[in-house]
Design a protein around this motif. Structure first.
Motif, PDB file in Angstrom:
ATOM      1  N   HIS A 193      -2.813  -1.252   9.132  1.00  0.00           N
ATOM      2  CA  HIS A 193      -1.815  -2.284   8.838  1.00  0.00           C
ATOM      3  C   HIS A 193      -2.513  -3.462   8.150  1.00  0.00           C
ATOM      4  N   PRO A 194      -2.158  -3.777   6.904  1.00  0.00           N
ATOM      5  CA  PRO A 194      -2.870  -4.809   6.129  1.00  0.00           C
ATOM      6  C   PRO A 194      -2.932  -6.177   6.801  1.00  0.00           C
ATOM      7  N   ASP A 195      -1.801  -6.644   7.335  1.00  0.00           N
ATOM      8  CA  ASP A 195      -1.773  -7.974   7.937  1.00  0.00           C
ATOM      9  C   ASP A 195      -2.704  -8.066   9.145  1.00  0.00           C
ATOM     10  N   MET A 210      -6.724  -6.393   0.656  1.00  0.00           N
ATOM     11  CA  MET A 210      -5.488  -5.962   1.294  1.00  0.00           C
ATOM     12  C   MET A 210      -4.869  -4.773   0.559  1.00  0.00           C
ATOM     13  N   GLU A 211      -5.073  -4.713  -0.764  1.00  0.00           N
ATOM     14  CA  GLU A 211      -4.522  -3.610  -1.548  1.00  0.00           C
ATOM     15  C   GLU A 211      -5.089  -2.272  -1.111  1.00  0.00           C
ATOM     16  N   LYS A 260      -3.209  -1.331   1.912  1.00  0.00           N
ATOM     17  CA  LYS A 260      -1.841  -0.978   1.527  1.00  0.00           C
ATOM     18  C   LYS A 260      -1.780   0.434   0.943  1.00  0.00           C
ATOM     19  N   ARG A 261      -2.744   0.750   0.091  1.00  0.00           N
ATOM     20  CA  ARG A 261      -2.743   2.070  -0.537  1.00  0.00           C
ATOM     21  C   ARG A 261      -2.940   3.164   0.500  1.00  0.00           C
ATOM     22  N   SER A 284      -2.100   2.969   3.620  1.00  0.00           N
ATOM     23  CA  SER A 284      -0.849   3.050   4.372  1.00  0.00           C
ATOM     24  C   SER A 284       0.199   3.833   3.599  1.00  0.00           C
ATOM     25  N   GLN A 285       0.231   3.651   2.278  1.00  0.00           N
ATOM     26  CA  GLN A 285       1.180   4.380   1.440  1.00  0.00           C
ATOM     27  C   GLN A 285       0.894   5.874   1.435  1.00  0.00           C
TER      28      GLN A 285
END
Length: 285
Positions: free
Chosen positions: A250-252, A264-265, A268-269, A271-272
């Motif tokens: 989880h980025p946050d 953070m990207e 995110k990637r 997580s995607q």
């Protein structure tokens, strides 16, 4: 100082001189421990300014690129592909100007012959020891660098094993992470190819079904591997693995623990990719 003083006073009150000596020793140990922890957050300056998070983010940033540079040169020289991969990684993070220069300097430092990998990782682990998700993400980023040319050389794997060992990650879990990243890398490539085919040409229903069911583009076993599961995984296993991985990446949450906001990207990637694999498994199960 205050620990020794108070320890001596309380010790004398309860045990006279024997108690005072014992209190002095315990107070000394308290002062020593307190100073070590206090220095880690920058003394009084860190206490009042709240810069601890920024210091952790700066350490993660510099350590990450330095180790990336070290891995890139594991074969004796840095290939053009590794340089392009590092640049692409910086682009993905949106690094420009001074931030990009800092990343490049750290990458070059990691390439130097006198770079001390064990010391660098030890310093990193001292700060992030209780943040296991960040330690694992750090390792995953290094694996990503090693895979930038499409395969993992023997020297790169040996170096990654050392990084994993210095981070305190077991050999068994290292193999698990490595296998999961290989599946993630392949799944991402296949997914990109599938979208490219869909956008570039019209395919009939039979062709699409053939591609999906035969594992050419999307493979159920590959999607399961992205979640770290085998082909015999149940629906319950899939949900549990998905939730665990999404929580880890989880980025946050990672940024609050010390992940630089530029990175953070990356979270995110990942997580995607996890989300895409899970959505695909829900459709085919």
């Amino acid at each position: 100082m205050w620990g020794k003083l108070l320890g001596t006073c309380f010790g004398f009150m309860f045990g006279r001189w024997v108690g005072a000596i014992l209190g002095f020793w315990l107070g000394h140990m308290f002062d020593k421990s307190l100073k070590q922890n206090f220095d880690k957050v920058g003394g009084f300056q860190g206490f009042f300014s709240g810069d601890d998070l920024h210091q952790r983010q700066a350490l993660f940033f510099s350590s990450c690129f330095a180790v990336m540079g070290h891995i890139a040169k594991s074969n004796g020289r840095v290939s053009e592909i590794h340089i392009q991969a590092a640049s692409a990684f910086m682009d993905e993070m949106g690094l420009h100007g001074e931030n990009r220069q800092e990343a490049q300097n750290a990458f070059r430092a990691g390439k130097s012959a006198d770079f001390q990998l064990k010391e660098a990782i030890s310093d990193f682990k001292d700060v992030f020891a209780r943040r296991y998700d960040l330690l694992q993400l750090f390792l995953e980023i290094q694996i990503q660098m090693a895979f930038s040319d499409g395969h993992l050389a023997a020297q790169e794997k040996q170096l990654l094993q050392k990084v994993s060992q210095y981070l305190g990650i077991s050999a068994t879990h290292f193999q698990f992470i490595l296998k999961r990243y290989q599946a993630e890398f392949s799944f991402r490539q296949q997914r990109a190819q599938h979208h490219s085919q869909q956008n570039g040409q019209q395919q009939n229903h039979y062709q699409q079904k053939q591609t999906t069911s035969n594992g050419g583009t999307f493979s159920k076993s590959q999607a399961l591997a992205v979640l770290g599961l085998g082909n015999d995984a149940s629906e319950k296993d899939i949900k549990r693995a998905y939730r665990k991985l999404m929580a880890q990446h989880h980025p946050d949450k990672l940024v609050s623990q010390g992940l630089p906001e530029h990175m953070m990207e990356v979270a995110k990637r990942k997580s995607q990719d996890i989300q895409s694999a899970y959505e695909f498994l829900k459709k085919v199960s």
